[in-house]
Design a protein around this motif. Structure first.
Motif, PDB file in Angstrom:
ATOM      1  N   ARG A  97      -5.873  -6.731  13.280  1.00  0.00           N
ATOM      2  CA  ARG A  97      -5.466  -7.900  12.356  1.00  0.00           C
ATOM      3  C   ARG A  97      -5.056  -7.289  11.352  1.00  0.00           C
ATOM      4  NH1 ARG A  97      -8.689 -12.390   9.294  1.00  0.00           N
ATOM      5  NH2 ARG A  97      -7.429 -12.662   7.867  1.00  0.00           N
ATOM      6  N   ILE A  98      -3.962  -7.098  10.763  1.00  0.00           N
ATOM      7  CA  ILE A  98      -3.158  -6.203   9.518  1.00  0.00           C
ATOM      8  C   ILE A  98      -2.619  -6.475   8.612  1.00  0.00           C
ATOM      9  CG2 ILE A  98      -0.985  -4.279   9.120  1.00  0.00           C
ATOM     10  CD1 ILE A  98      -2.657  -4.014  12.607  1.00  0.00           C
ATOM     11  N   GLN A  99      -3.707  -6.272   7.612  1.00  0.00           N
ATOM     12  CA  GLN A  99      -3.812  -7.071   6.240  1.00  0.00           C
ATOM     13  C   GLN A  99      -3.299  -6.199   4.795  1.00  0.00           C
ATOM     14  OE1 GLN A  99      -7.596  -8.123   4.086  1.00  0.00           O
ATOM     15  NE2 GLN A  99      -6.753  -9.384   5.518  1.00  0.00           N
ATOM     16  N   GLY A 100      -2.258  -6.070   4.070  1.00  0.00           N
ATOM     17  CA  GLY A 100      -2.099  -5.907   3.157  1.00  0.00           C
ATOM     18  C   GLY A 100      -3.441  -6.195   2.333  1.00  0.00           C
ATOM     19  N   GLY A 101      -2.711  -6.812   0.879  1.00  0.00           N
ATOM     20  CA  GLY A 101      -3.673  -7.963  -0.116  1.00  0.00           C
ATOM     21  C   GLY A 101      -4.724  -8.744   0.547  1.00  0.00           C
ATOM     22  N   GLY A 102      -3.643  -9.728   1.332  1.00  0.00           N
ATOM     23  CA  GLY A 102      -4.558 -11.115   2.165  1.00  0.00           C
ATOM     24  C   GLY A 102      -4.598 -12.003   1.353  1.00  0.00           C
ATOM     25  N   THR A 103      -3.409 -12.080   0.208  1.00  0.00           N
ATOM     26  CA  THR A 103      -2.303 -13.481  -0.146  1.00  0.00           C
ATOM     27  C   THR A 103      -1.520 -14.152   0.673  1.00  0.00           C
ATOM     28  OG1 THR A 103      -1.093 -11.949  -0.853  1.00  0.00           O
ATOM     29  CG2 THR A 103      -2.506 -11.626  -2.457  1.00  0.00           C
ATOM     30  N   ARG A 104      -1.857 -13.817   2.440  1.00  0.00           N
ATOM     31  CA  ARG A 104      -0.158 -14.437   2.798  1.00  0.00           C
ATOM     32  C   ARG A 104      -1.018 -14.862   4.022  1.00  0.00           C
ATOM     33  NH1 ARG A 104       2.399 -10.793  -0.536  1.00  0.00           N
ATOM     34  NH2 ARG A 104       4.118 -11.974  -1.993  1.00  0.00           N
ATOM     35  N   HIS A 105      -2.504 -15.564   3.430  1.00  0.00           N
ATOM     36  CA  HIS A 105      -2.271 -15.567   5.285  1.00  0.00           C
ATOM     37  C   HIS A 105      -1.585 -16.694   6.093  1.00  0.00           C
ATOM     38  CE1 HIS A 105      -5.055 -16.478   8.699  1.00  0.00           C
ATOM     39  NE2 HIS A 105      -5.309 -17.501   8.118  1.00  0.00           N
ATOM     40  N   ILE A 106      -1.330 -16.215   6.888  1.00  0.00           N
ATOM     41  CA  ILE A 106      -0.650 -17.441   7.850  1.00  0.00           C
ATOM     42  C   ILE A 106      -0.282 -17.464   9.269  1.00  0.00           C
ATOM     43  CG2 ILE A 106       1.619 -15.633   8.106  1.00  0.00           C
ATOM     44  CD1 ILE A 106       3.363 -17.568   7.976  1.00  0.00           C
ATOM     45  N   GLY A 107      -0.454 -18.804   9.926  1.00  0.00           N
ATOM     46  CA  GLY A 107      -0.492 -18.511  11.419  1.00  0.00           C
ATOM     47  C   GLY A 107      -2.234 -18.398  11.725  1.00  0.00           C
ATOM     48  N   ALA A 108      -2.589 -18.995  13.247  1.00  0.00           N
ATOM     49  CA  ALA A 108      -4.108 -18.682  13.544  1.00  0.00           C
ATOM     50  C   ALA A 108      -4.307 -17.439  13.405  1.00  0.00           C
ATOM     51  CB  ALA A 108      -3.882 -18.733  14.637  1.00  0.00           C
ATOM     52  N   SER A 109      -5.511 -16.894  13.188  1.00  0.00           N
ATOM     53  CA  SER A 109      -5.723 -15.980  12.691  1.00  0.00           C
ATOM     54  C   SER A 109      -5.925 -15.543  13.623  1.00  0.00           C
ATOM     55  CB  SER A 109      -7.964 -16.173  12.422  1.00  0.00           C
ATOM     56  OG  SER A 109      -7.719 -17.228  11.804  1.00  0.00           O
ATOM     57  N   VAL A 110      -5.612 -14.212  13.902  1.00  0.00           N
ATOM     58  CA  VAL A 110      -5.808 -13.036  14.656  1.00  0.00           C
ATOM     59  C   VAL A 110      -7.835 -12.325  14.727  1.00  0.00           C
ATOM     60  CG1 VAL A 110      -4.961 -10.669  14.853  1.00  0.00           C
ATOM     61  CG2 VAL A 110      -3.724 -12.028  14.060  1.00  0.00           C
ATOM     62  N   GLU A 111      -7.524 -12.417  15.820  1.00  0.00           N
ATOM     63  CA  GLU A 111      -8.993 -11.626  16.599  1.00  0.00           C
ATOM     64  C   GLU A 111      -8.782 -10.831  16.311  1.00  0.00           C
ATOM     65  OE1 GLU A 111     -11.706 -13.948  16.053  1.00  0.00           O
ATOM     66  OE2 GLU A 111     -10.314 -15.856  15.938  1.00  0.00           O
ATOM     67  N   GLY A 112     -10.023  -9.504  15.866  1.00  0.00           N
ATOM     68  CA  GLY A 112      -9.646  -7.766  16.185  1.00  0.00           C
ATOM     69  C   GLY A 112     -10.228  -7.375  14.515  1.00  0.00           C
ATOM     70  N   ASP A 113     -10.129  -5.962  15.079  1.00  0.00           N
ATOM     71  CA  ASP A 113     -10.652  -5.593  13.935  1.00  0.00           C
ATOM     72  C   ASP A 113      -9.360  -5.299  12.728  1.00  0.00           C
ATOM     73  OD1 ASP A 113     -12.868  -5.033  14.771  1.00  0.00           O
ATOM     74  OD2 ASP A 113     -12.125  -3.126  15.628  1.00  0.00           O
ATOM     75  N   VAL A 114     -10.192  -5.734  11.382  1.00  0.00           N
ATOM     76  CA  VAL A 114      -9.119  -5.331  10.412  1.00  0.00           C
ATOM     77  C   VAL A 114      -8.851  -4.346   9.612  1.00  0.00           C
ATOM     78  CG1 VAL A 114      -8.421  -6.723   8.265  1.00  0.00           C
ATOM     79  CG2 VAL A 114     -10.190  -7.483   9.788  1.00  0.00           C
ATOM     80  N   LEU A 115      -7.219  -3.860   9.612  1.00  0.00           N
ATOM     81  CA  LEU A 115      -6.501  -2.118   9.269  1.00  0.00           C
ATOM     82  C   LEU A 115      -6.126  -3.522   8.108  1.00  0.00           C
ATOM     83  CD1 LEU A 115      -5.129   0.280  10.952  1.00  0.00           C
ATOM     84  CD2 LEU A 115      -5.558  -0.410   9.148  1.00  0.00           C
ATOM     85  N   ARG A 116      -6.889  -2.892   6.644  1.00  0.00           N
ATOM     86  CA  ARG A 116      -6.000  -2.698   5.452  1.00  0.00           C
ATOM     87  C   ARG A 116      -5.587  -1.976   4.431  1.00  0.00           C
ATOM     88  NH1 ARG A 116     -11.304  -4.849   5.682  1.00  0.00           N
ATOM     89  NH2 ARG A 116     -11.721  -6.765   5.246  1.00  0.00           N
ATOM     90  N   THR A 117      -4.597  -1.687   4.356  1.00  0.00           N
ATOM     91  CA  THR A 117      -3.469  -0.919   3.974  1.00  0.00           C
ATOM     92  C   THR A 117      -3.259  -0.592   2.660  1.00  0.00           C
ATOM     93  OG1 THR A 117      -1.829  -2.883   3.353  1.00  0.00           O
ATOM     94  CG2 THR A 117      -1.591  -1.630   5.361  1.00  0.00           C
ATOM     95  N   SER A 118      -4.614  -1.778   1.732  1.00  0.00           N
ATOM     96  CA  SER A 118      -4.847  -1.242  -0.114  1.00  0.00           C
ATOM     97  C   SER A 118      -4.981   0.544  -0.267  1.00  0.00           C
ATOM     98  CB  SER A 118      -5.675  -2.245  -0.333  1.00  0.00           C
ATOM     99  OG  SER A 118      -7.333  -2.882   0.495  1.00  0.00           O
ATOM    100  N   GLY A 119      -5.365   1.052   0.570  1.00  0.00           N
ATOM    101  CA  GLY A 119      -6.284   1.790   0.300  1.00  0.00           C
ATOM    102  C   GLY A 119      -4.783   3.198   0.148  1.00  0.00           C
ATOM    103  N   LEU A 120      -3.597   3.041   0.854  1.00  0.00           N
ATOM    104  CA  LEU A 120      -2.297   3.905   0.459  1.00  0.00           C
ATOM    105  C   LEU A 120      -1.763   3.009  -0.778  1.00  0.00           C
ATOM    106  CD1 LEU A 120      -1.308   2.813   4.376  1.00  0.00           C
ATOM    107  CD2 LEU A 120      -2.557   4.498   3.164  1.00  0.00           C
ATOM    108  N   SER A 121      -2.120   3.832  -1.505  1.00  0.00           N
ATOM    109  CA  SER A 121      -1.435   3.422  -2.739  1.00  0.00           C
ATOM    110  C   SER A 121      -1.024   4.026  -4.060  1.00  0.00           C
ATOM    111  CB  SER A 121      -2.734   2.957  -4.105  1.00  0.00           C
ATOM    112  OG  SER A 121      -2.093   1.967  -4.983  1.00  0.00           O
ATOM    113  N   GLY A 122       0.203   4.161  -4.259  1.00  0.00           N
ATOM    114  CA  GLY A 122       1.057   4.530  -5.554  1.00  0.00           C
ATOM    115  C   GLY A 122       2.055   4.305  -5.153  1.00  0.00           C
ATOM    116  N   VAL A 123       3.254   5.192  -6.071  1.00  0.00           N
ATOM    117  CA  VAL A 123       4.799   4.841  -6.605  1.00  0.00           C
ATOM    118  C   VAL A 123       4.675   6.185  -7.082  1.00  0.00           C
ATOM    119  CG1 VAL A 123       6.274   4.753  -7.843  1.00  0.00           C
ATOM    120  CG2 VAL A 123       4.988   2.802  -8.300  1.00  0.00           C
ATOM    121  N   THR A 124       5.117   6.539  -5.567  1.00  0.00           N
ATOM    122  CA  THR A 124       5.491   7.978  -5.378  1.00  0.00           C
ATOM    123  C   THR A 124       6.922   8.721  -5.945  1.00  0.00           C
ATOM    124  OG1 THR A 124       5.919   7.467  -3.162  1.00  0.00           O
ATOM    125  CG2 THR A 124       3.854   8.385  -3.124  1.00  0.00           C
ATOM    126  N   LEU A 125       7.549   7.963  -6.022  1.00  0.00           N
ATOM    127  CA  LEU A 125       8.850   8.802  -6.605  1.00  0.00           C
ATOM    128  C   LEU A 125       9.457   7.112  -7.527  1.00  0.00           C
ATOM    129  CD1 LEU A 125      11.445  10.666  -6.502  1.00  0.00           C
ATOM    130  CD2 LEU A 125      12.452   9.585  -4.740  1.00  0.00           C
TER     131      LEU A 125
END
Length: 368
Positions: free
Chosen positions: A21-49
């Motif tokens: 289950r791919i998740q960013g900030g978790g603010t836009r949950h839509i549709g049926a819940s995906v059953e599976g391990d949650v992979l959060r992208t929030s650790g990939l942070s920062g303006v690089t350029l």
């Protein structure tokens, strides 16, 4: 799982033994819940350029949207496509991420003037369902051969890959803005006037109708003298005798439209319909004239309806599509969030998912 580097994302996906289950900030949950391990992208942070002079910004996908907006505001710039904050409507918390905005192709009232989120997207880096790191596009707009992955990733909701970096073109904040306002309007009358304003030469950047109080809004932005001139011309034409609101008061009105404030706080099902603007009054009438916010001159309808209403059946004769944005879990399990695709398009979508997610592990079932 909250990886902090792209290589970790690739390793986690390559080593996954089941659905993710791919998740960013978790603010836009839509549709049926995906059953599976949650992979959060929030650790990939920062303006690089960030190059203000070139109107370009590159950021890691998990960067909070508020950080991106603050960085741009310090240089008098903004995201032109005006991304919505879904937290009030969906009763969620946390911080939206720029990758989540792109994945959902979140586009606000200014879309009628500048296009959608995907139209500001210059490039993407992502990890597909096989754990491969892919990139497409760059820091300038250009044509590419083969798959246009930049456009494909915008609105894919994490079903084709996990974005790790996005590159966007940005826009200078205009000198002034003003909104022409009328109240006590019917949907039919409002859409007619909004269409006339959008068809005028006066560069309208927002056109909306809120059924709760019959309020119609037309926004103008640009140099102060230009905004004043265009407002005067519209007041003597399509928007005759409408009042004018300026500055922060105008911005507040459009923040409420952007975030669909009129529908926040309830327990009913919320649908988002994309239709031909002139069809909006008939659509609302078919639905029993419910509480609604019509953006994009009537082309985008946010509507609050009872849970038991089969909205797609109710508007089956209208060209367009409907997305179920908010509903109780039981309804999300048996009613698809997104419209079923026609057979040719469904075959194309299936082929793309097979190409980029051969194991079917990225948000399976979310988009069909």
């Amino acid at each position: 799982m909250t990886p902090e580097h792209e290589t970790e994302v690739a390793e986690m996906i390559a080593g996954a033994t089941g659905a993710l289950r791919i998740q960013g900030g978790g603010t836009r949950h839509i549709g049926a819940s995906v059953e599976g391990d949650v992979l959060r992208t929030s650790g990939l942070s920062g303006v690089t350029l960030y190059e203000p002079g070139a109107l370009t910004l590159v950021a890691s996908a998990g960067t909070p949207l508020q950080d991106v907006e603050a960085t741009l505001a310090a240089e008098g710039q903004r995201l032109a496509f005006e991304p919505m904050d879904h937290r009030g409507l969906l009763a969620t918390s946390g911080n939206s991420t720029i990758g989540g905005v792109v994945a959902a192709n979140v586009s606000g009232p200014r879309r009628i003037q500048v296009g959608a989120c995907r139209d500001s997207l210059l490039g993407v880096r992502f990890v597909d369902g096989a754990g491969r790191v892919l990139k497409n596009g760059g820091r300038v707009m250009k044509n590419v051969t083969g798959y246009d992955l930049v456009k494909l990733m915008a609105g894919s909701w994490g079903t084709l890959g996990v974005m790790t970096e996005v590159s966007l073109k940005v826009q200078a904040v205009p000198e002034a803005e003003a909104t022409l306002v009328a109240e006590g309007m019917t949907a039919e009358k409002a859409v007619k006037v909004l269409s006339a304003a959008l068809g005028s030469p006066f560069d309208v950047s927002g056109a909306a109708f809120v059924s709760e109080d019959g309020k119609a809004l037309v926004r103008l932005e640009g140099l102060e003298s230009s905004v004043r001139y265009r407002a005067t011309r519209l007041q003597s034409g399509a928007c005759q005798d409408w009042s004018v609101v300026e500055g922060d008061m105008s911005a507040d009105l459009w923040r409420d439209v952007r975030d669909v404030k009129a529908l926040c706080g309830g327990d009913s099902t919320i649908w988002r319909l994309s239709v031909k603007p002139t069809d909006a009054p008939a659509v609302l009438q078919k639905l029993g004239n419910p509480n609604a916010v019509c953006d994009w001159g009537g082309g985008l309808i946010w509507v609050d309806v009872p849970d038991e209403l089969d909205l797609r059946a109710a508007v089956s004769g209208v060209s367009g599509h409907a997305t179920m944005v908010k509903a109780f879990e039981a309804m999300r399990k048996h009613v698809p969030a997104f419209d079923p695709e026609p057979a040719p398009l469904a075959a194309l979508s299936k082929g793309l998912r097979a190409k980029f997610d051969p194991r079917g592990i990225l948000n399976p079932g979310l988009m069909g």
